[in-house]
Design an enzyme around this catalytic site. Sequence first.
Site, PDB file in Angstrom:
ATOM      1  CE1 TYR A 249      -3.381  -2.800   1.006  1.00  0.00           C
ATOM      2  CE2 TYR A 249      -4.590  -0.730   0.943  1.00  0.00           C
ATOM      3  CZ  TYR A 249      -4.579  -2.105   0.927  1.00  0.00           C
ATOM      4  OH  TYR A 249      -5.757  -2.785   0.825  1.00  0.00           O
TER       5      TYR A 249
ATOM      6  CE  LYS B 128       1.622 -18.458  -1.254  1.00  0.00           C
ATOM      7  NZ  LYS B 128       0.723 -19.637  -1.283  1.00  0.00           N
TER       8      LYS B 128
HETATM    9  C1  IPM Z   1     -10.540  -0.843   3.648  1.00  0.00           C
HETATM   10  C2  IPM Z   1     -10.538  -0.356   2.220  1.00  0.00           C
HETATM   11  C3  IPM Z   1      -9.307   0.498   1.967  1.00  0.00           C
HETATM   12  C4  IPM Z   1      -8.080  -0.402   2.127  1.00  0.00           C
HETATM   13  C5  IPM Z   1      -9.225   1.224   0.616  1.00  0.00           C
HETATM   14  C6  IPM Z   1     -10.474   1.999   0.310  1.00  0.00           C
HETATM   15  C7  IPM Z   1      -8.030   2.127   0.556  1.00  0.00           C
HETATM   16  O1  IPM Z   1     -10.635  -1.428   1.332  1.00  0.00           O
HETATM   17  O2  IPM Z   1     -10.533  -0.009   4.565  1.00  0.00           O
HETATM   18  O3  IPM Z   1     -10.565  -2.056   3.871  1.00  0.00           O
HETATM   19  O4  IPM Z   1      -7.725  -1.151   1.197  1.00  0.00           O
HETATM   20  O5  IPM Z   1      -7.477  -0.353   3.202  1.00  0.00           O
END
Ligand code: IPM
Length: 350
Positions: A139, A185
Amino acid sequence: MPKIVTLPGDGIGPEVTAAAVEVLREVAPDLTFEEHAIGGMAYDAHGDPFPQITRDALADADAVLLGTVGGPQNSPWNSLPRPMRPESGLLALRKALGCYANLRPVRVQPGLEHLSPLKPELARGVDILIVRELLGGVYFDQDRKIDGDTAYNTMRYTTPEVERVARMAFWAAEQRKGRVTSVDKANVLEVSELWRRDVQALRDREYRNIHLNHEYVDSVAMLIVSDPSRYDVIVTENLFGDILSDLAAVIPGSLGLMPSASLGDGAGLFEPIHGSAPDIAGKGIANPAAAIMSAAMLLRHGLGRSDAANQIERAVALALREEPTRDLGGKADTRTFTNAVLEAMGTPVG
Ligand code: IPM
Ligand code: NAD
Ligand code: MN
């Protein structure tokens, strides 16, 4: 007078956040609320999905209550440069608050087994806490690119990042059944090899009272729905936790029953795990239970008010019995369900 910053956001976010604030006002009349913009609507209003005015409001906040962000698949927001998209606003918010541990409880309350698509004997008594790492992995790593016919992202973790979220999982397990399953994993990925090594080493150094085991994420995806009672606390990296927690929503019966608390360096962030549900947004039929239960987590983890949190959770369980929403096969709309929660708390409905 604790200050709660509310960020309703996009889609059903404003509908479910309004319900959660109503419940909070009843149970904790001393709270003050300050509403700000986040996500796509913040981009439209300020040219930024996490505008400076919102950022500034966090400085003296005691807790943050978020709705949801994001548009439908064909939304113009999805063609913006990635940093300007609604989801980037949420990621920037998590980063700004330093919320590295995302607690996602998965619980089937006694008497609510019928809401689960699983056989009642499988759903009964399920009580899992997924601890999702929230500020690392694919992320956030800056080693990322899309270029012609090639693209990549990088899943990178460091020992301090692994240890701080593992500590949170061990701390939570100490107050529960004392069992932690770390999910990775490691049969394929070096980053998982480090994760597994560091979680185990921390357990051996400082948490000898905790029973720790390690499982592969693909296997957990099967076991979490076929034998959910085997789990107490699950700790895992960011992307695995995102996917496993939506899958785990099948156990109680809906994404609309999955709250979360994101904890870390400063004020906590409290949000349902579901998205902006563009297919039902604006219709007044969203299930606000996840947002209301996130408000309960805000009281418990953000303000140390466990009694008020318990009161809300009891009322939500009663309301789910009396007035289930449509996602659960019932008839109640957002208003009817919220009224049922307020009534169950012993509050006259005006
Ligand atoms: C969550 C959502 C978010 C994530 C997105 C919208 C950035 O899916 O809070 O689970 O992936 O963390
Ligand atoms: P979603 O969670 O919004 O919806 C998935 C399905 O679940 C839909 O059918 C929806 O109607 C239903 N649903 C979700 N919450 C519900 C509720 N409270 N009551 C009743 N039904 C509910 O996932 P999606 O459709 O993949 O994503 C839509 C948008 O939301 C995208 O832009 C995505 O990026 C964003 N998103 C945001 C968050 C967040 O703000 N934390 C989380 C996930 C997705
Ligand atoms: Mn998600």
